[in-house]
Motif scaffolding. Sequence first.
Motif, PDB file in Angstrom:
ATOM      1  N   TRP A  91       0.427  -1.057   0.131  1.00  0.00           N
ATOM      2  CA  TRP A  91      -0.199  -0.200  -0.148  1.00  0.00           C
ATOM      3  C   TRP A  91       0.808   1.400   0.011  1.00  0.00           C
ATOM      4  CZ3 TRP A  91      -5.601  -1.501  -0.520  1.00  0.00           C
ATOM      5  CH2 TRP A  91      -5.302  -2.519  -0.132  1.00  0.00           C
ATOM      6  N   TYR A  92       0.950   1.830  -1.282  1.00  0.00           N
ATOM      7  CA  TYR A  92       2.060   3.202  -1.277  1.00  0.00           C
ATOM      8  C   TYR A  92       1.154   4.600  -0.990  1.00  0.00           C
ATOM      9  CZ  TYR A  92       6.201   5.999  -3.087  1.00  0.00           C
ATOM     10  OH  TYR A  92       7.198   6.575  -3.105  1.00  0.00           O
ATOM     11  N   GLY A  93       1.467   5.029  -0.080  1.00  0.00           N
ATOM     12  CA  GLY A  93       0.477   6.179   0.175  1.00  0.00           C
ATOM     13  C   GLY A  93      -0.282   5.954   1.247  1.00  0.00           C
ATOM     14  N   LYS A  94      -1.018   7.322   0.843  1.00  0.00           N
ATOM     15  CA  LYS A  94      -1.712   7.302   2.264  1.00  0.00           C
ATOM     16  C   LYS A  94      -3.181   6.261   1.840  1.00  0.00           C
ATOM     17  CE  LYS A  94      -0.404  11.532   4.290  1.00  0.00           C
ATOM     18  NZ  LYS A  94      -0.343  12.722   4.571  1.00  0.00           N
ATOM     19  N   TRP A  95      -4.186   5.193   2.431  1.00  0.00           N
ATOM     20  CA  TRP A  95      -4.857   4.969   2.808  1.00  0.00           C
ATOM     21  C   TRP A  95      -5.916   5.012   3.314  1.00  0.00           C
ATOM     22  CZ3 TRP A  95      -6.123   2.501  -1.890  1.00  0.00           C
ATOM     23  CH2 TRP A  95      -5.000   2.673  -3.699  1.00  0.00           C
ATOM     24  N   GLU A  96      -7.369   5.034   2.867  1.00  0.00           N
ATOM     25  CA  GLU A  96      -8.199   4.735   4.165  1.00  0.00           C
ATOM     26  C   GLU A  96      -8.653   3.832   4.630  1.00  0.00           C
ATOM     27  OE1 GLU A  96     -11.599   6.507   2.743  1.00  0.00           O
ATOM     28  OE2 GLU A  96     -10.805   8.895   2.070  1.00  0.00           O
ATOM     29  N   ARG A  97      -8.960   3.081   5.803  1.00  0.00           N
ATOM     30  CA  ARG A  97      -9.144   1.808   5.742  1.00  0.00           C
ATOM     31  C   ARG A  97      -9.931   1.113   5.155  1.00  0.00           C
ATOM     32  NH1 ARG A  97     -10.577   0.839  12.110  1.00  0.00           N
ATOM     33  NH2 ARG A  97      -8.149   1.570  12.451  1.00  0.00           N
ATOM     34  N   ASN A  98     -11.784   2.133   5.205  1.00  0.00           N
ATOM     35  CA  ASN A  98     -12.408   1.261   3.847  1.00  0.00           C
ATOM     36  C   ASN A  98     -12.089   1.062   2.490  1.00  0.00           C
ATOM     37  OD1 ASN A  98     -15.455   0.675   3.856  1.00  0.00           O
ATOM     38  ND2 ASN A  98     -16.023   2.042   2.247  1.00  0.00           N
ATOM     39  N   GLN A  99     -10.832   1.659   1.716  1.00  0.00           N
ATOM     40  CA  GLN A  99     -10.670   1.474   0.491  1.00  0.00           C
ATOM     41  C   GLN A  99      -9.726  -0.053   0.192  1.00  0.00           C
ATOM     42  OE1 GLN A  99      -8.414   5.062   0.036  1.00  0.00           O
ATOM     43  NE2 GLN A  99      -9.801   5.766  -0.926  1.00  0.00           N
ATOM     44  N   LYS A 100      -8.872   0.379   1.515  1.00  0.00           N
ATOM     45  CA  LYS A 100      -8.138  -1.661   1.697  1.00  0.00           C
ATOM     46  C   LYS A 100      -9.172  -2.585   2.226  1.00  0.00           C
ATOM     47  CE  LYS A 100      -4.289  -0.319   4.500  1.00  0.00           C
ATOM     48  NZ  LYS A 100      -3.128   0.465   5.225  1.00  0.00           N
ATOM     49  N   LYS A 101     -10.485  -2.602   2.905  1.00  0.00           N
ATOM     50  CA  LYS A 101     -11.177  -3.767   2.848  1.00  0.00           C
ATOM     51  C   LYS A 101     -12.180  -4.121   1.478  1.00  0.00           C
ATOM     52  CE  LYS A 101     -12.883  -2.845   7.874  1.00  0.00           C
ATOM     53  NZ  LYS A 101     -13.909  -2.515   8.552  1.00  0.00           N
ATOM     54  N   ILE A 102     -12.350  -3.163   0.887  1.00  0.00           N
ATOM     55  CA  ILE A 102     -12.934  -3.233  -0.652  1.00  0.00           C
ATOM     56  C   ILE A 102     -12.121  -3.911  -1.398  1.00  0.00           C
ATOM     57  CG2 ILE A 102     -13.441  -2.167  -2.972  1.00  0.00           C
ATOM     58  CD1 ILE A 102     -14.338   0.229  -1.108  1.00  0.00           C
ATOM     59  N   ILE A 103     -10.586  -3.666  -1.634  1.00  0.00           N
ATOM     60  CA  ILE A 103      -9.729  -4.312  -2.355  1.00  0.00           C
ATOM     61  C   ILE A 103      -9.517  -5.770  -1.819  1.00  0.00           C
ATOM     62  CG2 ILE A 103      -7.419  -4.192  -3.088  1.00  0.00           C
ATOM     63  CD1 ILE A 103      -7.528  -1.700  -3.605  1.00  0.00           C
TER      64      ILE A 103
ATOM     65  N   GLY B  83      -1.655 -12.311   1.341  1.00  0.00           N
ATOM     66  CA  GLY B  83      -0.139 -12.703   2.492  1.00  0.00           C
ATOM     67  C   GLY B  83      -0.335 -11.286   2.822  1.00  0.00           C
ATOM     68  N   GLU B  84       0.790 -11.712   2.840  1.00  0.00           N
ATOM     69  CA  GLU B  84       1.636 -10.125   3.594  1.00  0.00           C
ATOM     70  C   GLU B  84       1.428  -9.223   3.211  1.00  0.00           C
ATOM     71  OE1 GLU B  84       2.449 -11.127   7.166  1.00  0.00           O
ATOM     72  OE2 GLU B  84       2.020 -12.899   6.857  1.00  0.00           O
ATOM     73  N   GLU B  85       1.409  -7.836   4.207  1.00  0.00           N
ATOM     74  CA  GLU B  85       0.939  -6.634   3.640  1.00  0.00           C
ATOM     75  C   GLU B  85       2.281  -5.709   3.743  1.00  0.00           C
ATOM     76  OE1 GLU B  85      -2.456  -5.426   4.117  1.00  0.00           O
ATOM     77  OE2 GLU B  85      -4.159  -7.182   3.070  1.00  0.00           O
ATOM     78  N   LYS B  86       2.274  -4.768   3.106  1.00  0.00           N
ATOM     79  CA  LYS B  86       3.454  -3.398   3.179  1.00  0.00           C
ATOM     80  C   LYS B  86       2.807  -1.916   3.163  1.00  0.00           C
ATOM     81  CE  LYS B  86       7.766  -2.920   5.493  1.00  0.00           C
ATOM     82  NZ  LYS B  86       8.052  -3.722   6.151  1.00  0.00           N
ATOM     83  N   ASN B  87       2.809  -1.263   4.300  1.00  0.00           N
ATOM     84  CA  ASN B  87       1.957   0.126   4.347  1.00  0.00           C
ATOM     85  C   ASN B  87       3.349   0.931   4.404  1.00  0.00           C
ATOM     86  OD1 ASN B  87      -0.320  -0.622   4.384  1.00  0.00           O
ATOM     87  ND2 ASN B  87       0.053  -1.698   6.765  1.00  0.00           N
ATOM     88  N   ASP B  88       3.673   1.590   2.823  1.00  0.00           N
ATOM     89  CA  ASP B  88       4.194   3.223   2.748  1.00  0.00           C
ATOM     90  C   ASP B  88       3.808   3.983   3.228  1.00  0.00           C
ATOM     91  OD1 ASP B  88       6.801   4.432   1.891  1.00  0.00           O
ATOM     92  OD2 ASP B  88       7.740   2.698   0.294  1.00  0.00           O
ATOM     93  N   ARG B  89       3.126   4.265   3.607  1.00  0.00           N
ATOM     94  CA  ARG B  89       2.678   5.790   3.454  1.00  0.00           C
ATOM     95  C   ARG B  89       3.429   7.091   4.015  1.00  0.00           C
ATOM     96  NH1 ARG B  89       1.640   2.489   8.836  1.00  0.00           N
ATOM     97  NH2 ARG B  89       0.019   1.612   8.458  1.00  0.00           N
TER      98      ARG B  89
ATOM     99  N   SER C  21      12.587  -2.574  -1.747  1.00  0.00           N
ATOM    100  CA  SER C  21      12.133  -1.935  -0.870  1.00  0.00           C
ATOM    101  C   SER C  21      11.499  -2.954   0.500  1.00  0.00           C
ATOM    102  CB  SER C  21      11.841  -0.328  -0.170  1.00  0.00           C
ATOM    103  OG  SER C  21      12.973   0.674  -1.081  1.00  0.00           O
ATOM    104  N   ALA C  22      10.112  -3.662  -0.016  1.00  0.00           N
ATOM    105  CA  ALA C  22       9.287  -3.665   0.878  1.00  0.00           C
ATOM    106  C   ALA C  22       9.866  -5.359   0.673  1.00  0.00           C
ATOM    107  CB  ALA C  22       8.172  -3.686   0.288  1.00  0.00           C
ATOM    108  N   ILE C  23      10.232  -5.975   0.598  1.00  0.00           N
ATOM    109  CA  ILE C  23      11.165  -7.571   0.269  1.00  0.00           C
ATOM    110  C   ILE C  23      12.416  -7.472   1.472  1.00  0.00           C
ATOM    111  CG2 ILE C  23       9.912  -8.831  -0.928  1.00  0.00           C
ATOM    112  CD1 ILE C  23      12.804  -8.345  -3.158  1.00  0.00           C
ATOM    113  N   THR C  24      13.236  -6.360   1.715  1.00  0.00           N
ATOM    114  CA  THR C  24      14.109  -5.636   2.431  1.00  0.00           C
ATOM    115  C   THR C  24      14.255  -5.352   3.446  1.00  0.00           C
ATOM    116  OG1 THR C  24      14.848  -3.803   0.618  1.00  0.00           O
ATOM    117  CG2 THR C  24      16.121  -6.549   0.044  1.00  0.00           C
ATOM    118  N   ALA C  25      13.171  -4.678   3.560  1.00  0.00           N
ATOM    119  CA  ALA C  25      12.973  -4.323   5.147  1.00  0.00           C
ATOM    120  C   ALA C  25      12.858  -3.803   5.768  1.00  0.00           C
ATOM    121  CB  ALA C  25      11.375  -3.418   4.830  1.00  0.00           C
TER     122      ALA C  25
END
Length: 348
Positions: free
Chosen positions: A83-95, A137-143, A162-166
């Motif tokens: 999730w790159y950038g700012k996402w609302e909780r409900n937006q994530k739920k839909i996807i 699977g796993e999720e990564k936030n890049d807010r 960056s997400a797999i080497t964090a």
Amino acid sequence: MCQALSAPSPPCTALLSFLFFLLTVVGPVSVSAWRPWPQKNNMNTTDYAFGDSKKYEGSSEFVKLRYHMGPVLTTNITVHTIWYGKWERNQKKIIREFINSISAANSAHPSVAGWWRTVQLYTDQTGANISKSVRLGEEKNDRFYSHGKSLTRLSIQTVIKSAITAKTRPLPINPRSGLYLLLTADDVYVQDFCTSVCGFHYFTFPSLVGYTLPYAWVGNSAKFCPGQCAYPFAVPAYIPNRKPFKSPNGDVGVDGMISVIGHEMAELATNPLANAWYAGQDPSFPVEIADLCEGIYGTGGGGSYTGQVLDARDGATYNMNGIRRRFLVQWVWSHVLNYCTGPNALDH
């Protein structure tokens, strides 16, 4: 390969060249493989056309979809989301629910799982079908937009790296059955976004990322170009006097993303390394199973015409049921039927 703009949709380069060839070299044709728009049906459906132009499902006489002996995703598919950038909780739920619905066999008909069954028909050289199991699977936030708010096609791969080497909670590295889904927020611009694509897929370069990982990028077009990438929930200004459809989940940008995500996931499953299922001679510009059905959401659809879709009681438009939500998702090409199809097809 890519989800082109869709209102009306100028397709990706390879598909545009293919259609131009048909129009200029072959000329207008009428072949029996084209199925006519039904005049009557007993479903609660909506017709949506711009002007009097109605196109129909693809013709098996001209589409030469072939298997090029490469791998497809036959083992349980795990979708790792960034999730790159700012996402609302409900937006994530839909996807998330859309992805979870792919394997939800008990969803009401017509279902997302029914849509995926067409994808499952594709096989590798051993005859193994694409997996029916797709899970989150796993999720990564890049807010904090670690790579900025303007990304190139190549820098998308550095975001995945960056997400797999964090240092904290890196995404697992799964080249065999992992599918890496980079979703950019509505204030992030990606190269070619809105001008030619709404999303695309490829695989990461080992020299850059360290591994060959199938990935897709899809952007939220709500601020930049909803009339192009969230169509038909938004209509471009150059098409006057046309009312957009009501989105089924109350978020035009995200509901528009759903179909693009489905488009890219179907193509990743059938052509993850650009050497499996596609039409055309150039693997750098393949025409894949979702490219062939660009803009088709129901029987009779194509081009600027969505086809016959469903109307919910609240006035929203959809063509598939998920676990608890409804979605509008474009159809995909069936190499068994030799035309585009979906679970809401009226001839099923």
